[in-house]
Design a protein around this motif. Structure first.
Motif, PDB file in Angstrom:
ATOM      1  N   PHE A 156       0.822  -1.217   0.000  1.00  0.00           N
ATOM      2  CA  PHE A 156       0.000   0.000   0.000  1.00  0.00           C
ATOM      3  C   PHE A 156       0.852   1.262   0.000  1.00  0.00           C
ATOM      4  N   ILE A 157       1.895   1.303   0.839  1.00  0.00           N
ATOM      5  CA  ILE A 157       2.614   2.549   1.069  1.00  0.00           C
ATOM      6  C   ILE A 157       3.680   2.829   0.020  1.00  0.00           C
ATOM      7  N   ALA A 158       4.266   1.787  -0.576  1.00  0.00           N
ATOM      8  CA  ALA A 158       5.384   1.998  -1.494  1.00  0.00           C
ATOM      9  C   ALA A 158       5.030   2.902  -2.673  1.00  0.00           C
ATOM     10  N   PRO A 159       3.906   2.685  -3.369  1.00  0.00           N
ATOM     11  CA  PRO A 159       3.578   3.593  -4.480  1.00  0.00           C
ATOM     12  C   PRO A 159       3.371   5.035  -4.019  1.00  0.00           C
ATOM     13  N   ASP A 166       2.314   7.219 -12.684  1.00  0.00           N
ATOM     14  CA  ASP A 166       2.424   6.884 -14.103  1.00  0.00           C
ATOM     15  C   ASP A 166       3.574   5.915 -14.387  1.00  0.00           C
ATOM     16  N   ARG A 167       4.333   5.587 -13.345  1.00  0.00           N
ATOM     17  CA  ARG A 167       5.416   4.606 -13.479  1.00  0.00           C
ATOM     18  C   ARG A 167       5.253   3.551 -12.382  1.00  0.00           C
ATOM     19  N   PRO A 168       4.227   2.724 -12.491  1.00  0.00           N
ATOM     20  CA  PRO A 168       3.910   1.755 -11.432  1.00  0.00           C
ATOM     21  C   PRO A 168       5.028   0.765 -11.168  1.00  0.00           C
ATOM     22  N   GLU A 169       5.910   0.551 -12.140  1.00  0.00           N
ATOM     23  CA  GLU A 169       7.007  -0.392 -11.934  1.00  0.00           C
ATOM     24  C   GLU A 169       7.942   0.061 -10.817  1.00  0.00           C
ATOM     25  N   LEU A 170       8.036   1.383 -10.581  1.00  0.00           N
ATOM     26  CA  LEU A 170       8.890   1.876  -9.506  1.00  0.00           C
ATOM     27  C   LEU A 170       8.268   1.594  -8.143  1.00  0.00           C
ATOM     28  N   GLY A 171       6.955   1.758  -8.048  1.00  0.00           N
ATOM     29  CA  GLY A 171       6.276   1.405  -6.809  1.00  0.00           C
ATOM     30  C   GLY A 171       6.396  -0.075  -6.518  1.00  0.00           C
ATOM     31  N   GLU A 172       6.297  -0.892  -7.561  1.00  0.00           N
ATOM     32  CA  GLU A 172       6.436  -2.333  -7.389  1.00  0.00           C
ATOM     33  C   GLU A 172       7.850  -2.696  -6.941  1.00  0.00           C
ATOM     34  N   GLU A 173       8.831  -1.985  -7.473  1.00  0.00           N
ATOM     35  CA  GLU A 173      10.212  -2.246  -7.061  1.00  0.00           C
ATOM     36  C   GLU A 173      10.429  -1.907  -5.595  1.00  0.00           C
ATOM     37  N   LEU A 174       9.865  -0.777  -5.158  1.00  0.00           N
ATOM     38  CA  LEU A 174      10.022  -0.393  -3.759  1.00  0.00           C
ATOM     39  C   LEU A 174       9.291  -1.375  -2.851  1.00  0.00           C
ATOM     40  N   PRO A 247      14.063  10.254  -5.651  1.00  0.00           N
ATOM     41  CA  PRO A 247      14.604  10.716  -6.930  1.00  0.00           C
ATOM     42  C   PRO A 247      15.798   9.892  -7.403  1.00  0.00           C
ATOM     43  N   ASN A 248      16.425   9.139  -6.499  1.00  0.00           N
ATOM     44  CA  ASN A 248      17.516   8.255  -6.929  1.00  0.00           C
ATOM     45  C   ASN A 248      17.003   7.167  -7.869  1.00  0.00           C
ATOM     46  N   LEU A 249      15.685   6.899  -7.842  1.00  0.00           N
ATOM     47  CA  LEU A 249      15.074   5.964  -8.781  1.00  0.00           C
ATOM     48  C   LEU A 249      14.247   6.663  -9.852  1.00  0.00           C
ATOM     49  N   SER A 250      13.483   7.673  -9.457  1.00  0.00           N
ATOM     50  CA  SER A 250      12.534   8.293 -10.385  1.00  0.00           C
ATOM     51  C   SER A 250      13.145   9.421 -11.206  1.00  0.00           C
ATOM     52  N   ALA A 251      14.205  10.055 -10.714  1.00  0.00           N
ATOM     53  CA  ALA A 251      14.839  11.167 -11.440  1.00  0.00           C
ATOM     54  C   ALA A 251      16.351  11.140 -11.224  1.00  0.00           C
TER      55      ALA A 251
END
Length: 265
Positions: A156-159, A166-174, A247-251
């Motif tokens: 629940f909290i990671a995303p 718009d980049r759900p794969e990053l939430g899934e990774e976290l 931002p180390n993952l998203s930017a």
């Protein structure tokens, strides 16, 4: 060495180059730096590690009494620096590791050349005019939910933490990173993190620092980044044109550019 095994320390880059330590945030491990570390491996001796209980660290080394405050994690950082025995380092700390690095630098300033504090938060709970991002009741609810269903809480909290729907794969990774962390250690680390108040410690830091903030962050709102900047003497503040707490993952390109600009100056 025992310390290197305890924290799964990894070194890369040319020996003798200026050292840079990258420290991950809560629920993560050193893999969170995989888009940032390579940008500095030609110019720096890069040190990566996992906090006890995360990644490839030695979970058996976890001691609740040692890690009941962020000071225990700061002591780990100092032990790592003493073991690798490098010149004063540029310490890059994300999220809670920003304050862990600040505490370590306040205690042993000779070990630190510069600090880069990525989305720092010295107190997550609101207090009077200070807005840390959460009410006390919200922190209580967060910790209770972790105790009842850690895996469900992670999903629940990671995303929300990542902040880029718009980049759900990053939430899934976290989420996956949270799930790799030992649940008992994670719950303890969460209490230590979210109930900490290190605002007064900022005045003890004499190391030059760059505070990096995103324009939207539910875990460390921009007002908190501004607070840290005001209370760190001689610090600089950069706000990335990015959203979310990682931002180390998203930017990563923006973060690398901000770090390079600061180090060059």
């Amino acid at each position: 060495m025992r310390v290197l095994e305890r924290n799964n320390v990894r070194l890369s880059g040319p020996e003798g180059a200026p050292p840079m330590v990258l420290a991950h945030g809560f629920g993560c491990d050193q893999g969170m730096w995989r888009h940032v570390a390579p940008a500095f491996e030609r110019s720096h001796r890069v040190v990566l590690f996992d906090h006890v209980g995360a990644g490839g660290s030695d979970v058996a080394a976890f001691r609740p009494e040692r890690y009941s405050s962020l000071d225990g994690y700061a002591e780990d950082v100092l032990e790592i620096l003493d073991t690798v025995d490098l010149a004063p380092v540029t310490f890059v700390g994300h999220s809670v590791s920003a304050m862990i690095g600040a505490l370590a630098a306040a205690r042993r300033p000779e070990r630190f050349a510069r600090l880069v504090l990525v989305c720092p938060n010295p107190r997550y709970t609101d207090d009077g005019e200070y807005r840390g991002g959460f009410t006390s009741a919200e922190i209580d609810e967060l910790l209770e939910t972790m105790d009842e269903n850690y895996l469900g809480w992670s999903a629940f909290i990671a995303p929300t933490i990542m902040g880029v729907p718009d980049r759900p794969e990053l939430g899934e990774e976290l989420t996956s990173s949270f799930c790799r962390t030992d649940p008992a250690v994670a719950r303890h680390f969460a209490r230590t993190t979210f109930r900490s108040d290190n605002r007064a410690d900022l005045a003890r830091v004499s190391t030059p620092a760059l505070v990096v903030q995103t324009r939207e962050d539910v875990i460390a709102p921009p007002s908190v980044g501004a607070f840290v900047h005001r209370h760190l003497a001689g610090s600089e503040l950069v706000t990335l044109d990015a959203v979310g707490h990682c931002p180390n993952l998203s930017a990563p390109d923006q973060l690398v550019a901000a770090m390079r600009g600061y180090l060059a100056a």
